[in-house]
Design an enzyme around this catalytic site. Sequence first.
Site, PDB file in Angstrom:
ATOM      1  N   CYS A  23       0.846  -1.187   0.000  1.00 48.53           N
ATOM      2  CA  CYS A  23       0.000   0.000   0.000  1.00 48.53           C
ATOM      3  C   CYS A  23       0.881   1.237   0.000  1.00 48.53           C
ATOM      4  O   CYS A  23       1.864   1.294   0.747  1.00 48.53           O
ATOM      5  CB  CYS A  23      -0.900  -0.002   1.230  1.00 48.53           C
ATOM      6  SG  CYS A  23      -1.992   1.424   1.291  1.00 48.53           S
ATOM      7  N   HIS A  53      -9.174  -3.649  -2.238  1.00 40.11           N
ATOM      8  CA  HIS A  53      -8.185  -2.866  -1.487  1.00 40.11           C
ATOM      9  C   HIS A  53      -8.582  -1.384  -1.469  1.00 40.11           C
ATOM     10  O   HIS A  53      -8.557  -0.737  -0.411  1.00 40.11           O
ATOM     11  CB  HIS A  53      -6.804  -3.066  -2.129  1.00 40.11           C
ATOM     12  CG  HIS A  53      -5.687  -2.318  -1.479  1.00 40.11           C
ATOM     13  ND1 HIS A  53      -4.638  -2.954  -0.832  1.00 40.11           N
ATOM     14  CD2 HIS A  53      -5.423  -0.981  -1.378  1.00 40.11           C
ATOM     15  CE1 HIS A  53      -3.808  -2.024  -0.354  1.00 40.11           C
ATOM     16  NE2 HIS A  53      -4.253  -0.832  -0.677  1.00 40.11           N
ATOM     17  N   GLU A  54      -8.965  -0.857  -2.638  1.00 42.44           N
ATOM     18  CA  GLU A  54      -9.291   0.576  -2.718  1.00 42.44           C
ATOM     19  C   GLU A  54     -10.613   0.885  -2.011  1.00 42.44           C
ATOM     20  O   GLU A  54     -10.734   1.917  -1.339  1.00 42.44           O
ATOM     21  CB  GLU A  54      -9.349   1.042  -4.174  1.00 42.44           C
ATOM     22  CG  GLU A  54      -8.029   0.890  -4.937  1.00 42.44           C
ATOM     23  CD  GLU A  54      -6.810   1.450  -4.208  1.00 42.44           C
ATOM     24  OE1 GLU A  54      -6.934   2.456  -3.495  1.00 42.44           O
ATOM     25  OE2 GLU A  54      -5.725   0.849  -4.351  1.00 42.44           O
ATOM     26  N   HIS A 109     -10.092   1.257   1.568  1.00 43.27           N
ATOM     27  CA  HIS A 109      -9.581   2.591   1.937  1.00 43.27           C
ATOM     28  C   HIS A 109     -10.735   3.559   2.193  1.00 43.27           C
ATOM     29  O   HIS A 109     -10.643   4.423   3.066  1.00 43.27           O
ATOM     30  CB  HIS A 109      -8.706   3.162   0.820  1.00 43.27           C
ATOM     31  CG  HIS A 109      -7.264   2.755   0.897  1.00 43.27           C
ATOM     32  ND1 HIS A 109      -6.476   2.987   2.000  1.00 43.27           N
ATOM     33  CD2 HIS A 109      -6.446   2.145  -0.007  1.00 43.27           C
ATOM     34  CE1 HIS A 109      -5.254   2.530   1.772  1.00 43.27           C
ATOM     35  NE2 HIS A 109      -5.207   2.010   0.576  1.00 43.27           N
TER      36      HIS A 109
END
Length: 183
Positions: free
Chosen positions: A102, A144-145, A148
């Site tokens: 990351c 993953h995004e 966030h």
Amino acid sequence: MRRLPRTHLGNPVLRKKAKPIPLRDIATENFQRLVTQMFFTMRKVGGVGLAAPQIGKPIQLAVIEVKKTPTRPRIVPLEPTVIINPRILSHSRELLNDWEGCLSFPNARGLVPRYRTIRVSYFDRFGDKQVKTLRGFQARVFQHEIDHLNGLIYVDKMVDMRTLTVLGEFKKRFLKKGGLNSR
Ligand code: NI
């Protein structure tokens, strides 16, 4: 163009739930400039995805672009993609373990289980709604995004923290064997 300043692990903005973006904002010059700057920043630092909290903005926006590289030879590329107000509509039961890193937690890698397949909806940079089914590495990057945007970092999703690896060791041990979907 200059890179946007990035935030790193420990910055509270990375732990906030990002706010939905009013659709009327998408067409504005400011918003479009932000998207262009995020792509520019992501490419400069060699990432495959960048979410707005990573540049200090707690809004539901991320950019993704996946290219084949020598360390990702088997990857299915993904054209530059803007995701606004994304939702995971459904997902496979099956999980795949693979390495992740990351931009907000530099010089580390860890094994993270992710759904093999997801169905997502989001708005693109033209304000058009998209519904897509994604698999493998593309599905991993989206997860993953989207994490966030929910204040989560990949280490939160690791089930075996003993796989957390410093980049130098990762390169020595795993990268030269090739074919891993590392990033
Ligand atoms: Ni990240």
